[in-house]
Design a protein around this motif. Structure first.
Motif, PDB file in Angstrom:
ATOM      1  N   THR A   3       0.845  -1.185   0.000  1.00 34.47           N
ATOM      2  CA  THR A   3       0.000   0.000   0.000  1.00 34.47           C
ATOM      3  C   THR A   3       0.882   1.237   0.000  1.00 34.47           C
ATOM      4  N   PHE A   4       0.504   2.228  -0.800  1.00 35.67           N
ATOM      5  CA  PHE A   4       1.276   3.468  -0.883  1.00 35.67           C
ATOM      6  C   PHE A   4       1.127   4.243   0.412  1.00 35.67           C
ATOM      7  N   ASP A   5       2.233   4.649   0.994  1.00 40.18           N
ATOM      8  CA  ASP A   5       2.250   5.428   2.234  1.00 40.18           C
ATOM      9  C   ASP A   5       2.785   6.817   1.914  1.00 40.18           C
ATOM     10  N   PRO A   6       1.897   7.809   1.742  1.00 38.84           N
ATOM     11  CA  PRO A   6       2.362   9.134   1.341  1.00 38.84           C
ATOM     12  C   PRO A   6       3.262   9.794   2.382  1.00 38.84           C
ATOM     13  N   ALA A   7       3.013   9.553   3.658  1.00 40.22           N
ATOM     14  CA  ALA A   7       3.853  10.154   4.703  1.00 40.22           C
ATOM     15  C   ALA A   7       5.281   9.631   4.619  1.00 40.22           C
ATOM     16  N   ALA A   8       5.419   8.321   4.419  1.00 41.58           N
ATOM     17  CA  ALA A   8       6.760   7.731   4.287  1.00 41.58           C
ATOM     18  C   ALA A   8       7.440   8.247   3.023  1.00 41.58           C
TER      19      ALA A   8
END
Length: 66
Positions: A3-8
């Motif tokens: 899953t894409f983690d925008p914060a990371a």
């Protein structure tokens, strides 16, 4: 698939290029990255024929009249 983690992504990408993201803008950047990821998923999910190449026309300027 992960899953894409925008914060990371913000943390790693900004560190890689030496960019500081102001905390006041962080939520907006996260929203944009999620939107961009959604658009990329839509393109990746499109059923395209790999043998078909529909390129846009190329502008070729004519020589100026003498």
């Amino acid at each position: 698939m992960t899953t894409f983690d925008p914060a990371a992504h913000i943390d790693s990408a900004s560190a890689a290029v030496g960019l500081t993201i102001d905390p006041a803008y962080r939520e907006g950047v996260k929203r944009f990255l999620l939107l961009a990821a959604e658009m990329a998923d839509n393109l990746n999910d499109a059923d395209l024929d790999p043998n078909e190449q529909a390129h846009a026309p190329v502008f070729t300027p004519s020589k100026a009249a003498e």
